[in-house]
Design a protein around this motif. Structure first.
Motif, PDB file in Angstrom:
ATOM      1  N   ASP A  42      17.052 130.855  17.182  1.00 26.51           N
ATOM      2  CA  ASP A  42      15.994 131.469  17.993  1.00 26.51           C
ATOM      3  C   ASP A  42      16.633 132.178  19.178  1.00 26.51           C
ATOM      4  OD1 ASP A  42      13.717 132.208  19.290  1.00 26.51           O
ATOM      5  OD2 ASP A  42      12.846 130.207  19.418  1.00 26.51           O
ATOM      6  N   ASP A  44      15.379 134.561  20.846  1.00 22.99           N
ATOM      7  CA  ASP A  44      14.372 134.990  21.826  1.00 22.99           C
ATOM      8  C   ASP A  44      14.001 133.903  22.828  1.00 22.99           C
ATOM      9  OD1 ASP A  44      14.254 137.480  20.607  1.00 22.99           O
ATOM     10  OD2 ASP A  44      12.704 136.826  19.202  1.00 22.99           O
ATOM     11  N   SER A  46      12.240 131.082  22.462  1.00 21.26           N
ATOM     12  CA  SER A  46      10.820 130.745  22.384  1.00 21.26           C
ATOM     13  C   SER A  46      10.635 129.248  22.642  1.00 21.26           C
ATOM     14  CB  SER A  46      10.268 131.115  21.004  1.00 21.26           C
ATOM     15  OG  SER A  46      10.860 130.303  20.008  1.00 21.26           O
TER      16      SER A  46
END
Length: 283
Positions: A42, A44, A46
């Motif tokens: 991940d 990003d 999140s």
């Protein structure tokens, strides 16, 4: 838990080697998951990323805490508050090395050079004996290592297969024999490092799971490792009482954290024998 007046660091060179290897492996895997695997899963950042970070840090903290508690908890016959009688009682033994009387289920450890209350075994990975006062922390240690290794294997799977070129015979060989694969030129240095960490997690899980299963069976039957080998069953008071003697009264909660207090209700010297609870019921 005793004060730090006694030495609890590993005392033998072999213990130091095992201790450094396990500690290095735990920290290596921890940084690998945080800096390599989680950004891959991940990038990003999140909520899923932070869930893995928090869960991983909890496992890491509990594992290191269990290590510390196994090492720093005094389980010897000379621990604070324990006074051995000068006369030899029935069922007791005289330890010529300690020059003191030793209670039932206590045995002398030649590595620690002292008698250990309800001695189970000498753990080379911590450099200390596992006995009455720290047996619970040892069980939690291998439990957290097992869960952590399984969790890391789950996170590493896709990344490892991608780096090693997908599932195949070469990948399997590299996973199980990363050093030989690298020496034979079957994999590059970075691939070797990825395979090494993955293999460390895999074998760590298998070893911890095997140890946990073995020791939980012993606890269930009210036996130490020595007593199981000698088929001694006189301390088996039923599985609930056996579990409480090792894991304490709050045995169902300690899996959350090794810092949860769970009194054992004993002194490491006197233990109820098999049949005592059945006799009470008969009355």
């Amino acid at each position: 838990m005793s004060s730090s007046s006694k030495r609890f660091w590993p005392k033998k060179l072999s213990d130091w080697g095992a201790f450094i290897f396990v500690q290095s492996g735990i920290h290596l895997v921890g940084f690998y998951e945080l800096l390599v695997i989680l950004p891959y899963i991940d990038s990003d950042r999140s909520n899923t990323f932070w869930f893995h970070v928090c869960f991983g840090l909890c496992l890491y903290f509990n594992t290191i805490s269990s290590f510390i508690l196994v090492m720093r908890t005094d389980t010897t016959t000379s621990r604070d508050g324990v006074i051995m009688p000068s006369t030899l009682k029935p069922g007791w033994r005289f330890c010529s090395s300690c020059e003191a009387n030793s209670p039932p289920r206590a045995y002398h450890c030649w590595c620690c050079d002292i008698c250990i209350l309800r001695r189970d075994h000498h753990c080379v990975f911590t450099g200390n004996c596992v006995g009455f006062a720290n047996h619970r922390y040892f069980i939690l240690l291998i439990f957290y290592i097992m869960v952590g290794a399984l969790y890391c294997n789950y996170l590493n799977m896709d990344y490892t297969l991608e780096v090693l070129g997908g599932f195949g015979l070469k990948t399997v060989f590299t996973m199980f024999m990363p050093l030989f694969s690298w020496m034979l030129g079957l994999t590059q240095t970075f691939n070797f490092l990825v395979a090494f960490v993955s293999a460390l997690c895999l074998f760590g899980f298998l070893l911890a799971a095997g140890l946990l299963f073995y020791h939980l069976i012993n606890i269930y039957h009210g036996q130490t490792t020595y007593e199981r080998g000698q088929n001694i069953r006189e301390w088996d008071c039923g599985w609930k009482q056996n579990v409480r003697q090792v894991l304490g009264e709050r045995w169902y909660l300690i899996w959350i954290s090794p810092w949860i207090k769970s009194p054992q209700g004993g002194d490491g010297i006197n233990f109820p024998k098999r049949g005592i609870f059945e006799d009470v019921k008969d009355l």
